[in-house]
Design a protein around this motif. Structure first.
Motif, short mmCIF file in Angstrom:
data_model
loop_
_atom_site.label_atom_id
_atom_site.label_comp_id
_atom_site.label_asym_id
_atom_site.label_seq_id
_atom_site.Cartn_x
_atom_site.Cartn_y
_atom_site.Cartn_z
N PRO A 36 2.32 -8.60 5.08
CA PRO A 36 1.63 -9.88 4.85
C PRO A 36 2.60 -10.95 4.36
O PRO A 36 3.37 -10.72 3.44
CB PRO A 36 0.59 -9.54 3.78
CG PRO A 36 1.19 -8.38 3.04
CD PRO A 36 1.95 -7.60 4.10
N GLY A 37 2.59 -12.07 5.02
CA GLY A 37 3.44 -13.18 4.62
C GLY A 37 4.89 -13.06 5.03
O GLY A 37 5.70 -13.91 4.69
N LYS A 78 3.16 -2.44 3.47
CA LYS A 78 1.98 -2.28 4.33
C LYS A 78 2.09 -2.97 5.67
O LYS A 78 2.89 -2.59 6.50
CB LYS A 78 0.73 -2.72 3.58
CG LYS A 78 0.40 -1.83 2.40
CD LYS A 78 -0.89 -2.22 1.76
CE LYS A 78 -1.18 -1.32 0.56
NZ LYS A 78 -2.44 -1.65 -0.04
N ASP A 79 1.31 -4.00 5.88
CA ASP A 79 1.28 -4.66 7.19
C ASP A 79 2.07 -5.96 7.20
O ASP A 79 1.80 -6.85 7.99
CB ASP A 79 -0.15 -4.87 7.66
CG ASP A 79 -0.95 -5.77 6.73
OD1 ASP A 79 -0.44 -6.16 5.66
OD2 ASP A 79 -2.10 -6.11 7.08
#
Length: 100
Positions: free
Chosen positions: A18-19, A15-16
């Motif tokens: 994360p982390g 996705k985007d």
């Protein structure tokens, strides 16, 4: 070669991101490619691939990073992004199948 969590074959990173540290992903993938030759790559969360697949993935990460960086420097993407989310309710548009 076996790597888990940052090199994926046959799809985009999660996705985007994360982390994730995009610069770390680029550097680490480059290190894998600069290491020894390998014929088969087995990732922890995607398809089995080849060295060419990892080279393609590396090129994608570098192009993504460069395009966003250049856009930020040229057009203040962060400000426009925040404006779209805060002022235009971009994240609630029915025609976008995603969450922000």
């Amino acid at each position: 070669m076996h790597v888990v969590d940052w090199i994926v074959v046959g799809r985009l990173p999660y996705k985007d991101l994360p982390g994730y540290d995009i610069q770390g992903m680029i550097s680490s993938t480059k290190a894998v490619l600069n290491r020894s030759d390998f014929e088969v790559f087995v990732g922890g969360h995607a398809d089995i691939g080849t060295r060419a697949d990892i080279e393609h993935y590396q090129a994608y990460l570098e192009a993504l990073y460069s395009a966003v960086r250049d856009g930020m420097l040229a057009d203040n993407i962060k400000g426009v992004y925040q404006s779209l989310v805060d002022d235009s309710y971009f994240n609630f548009r029915a025609d976008l199948d995603t969450a922000y």
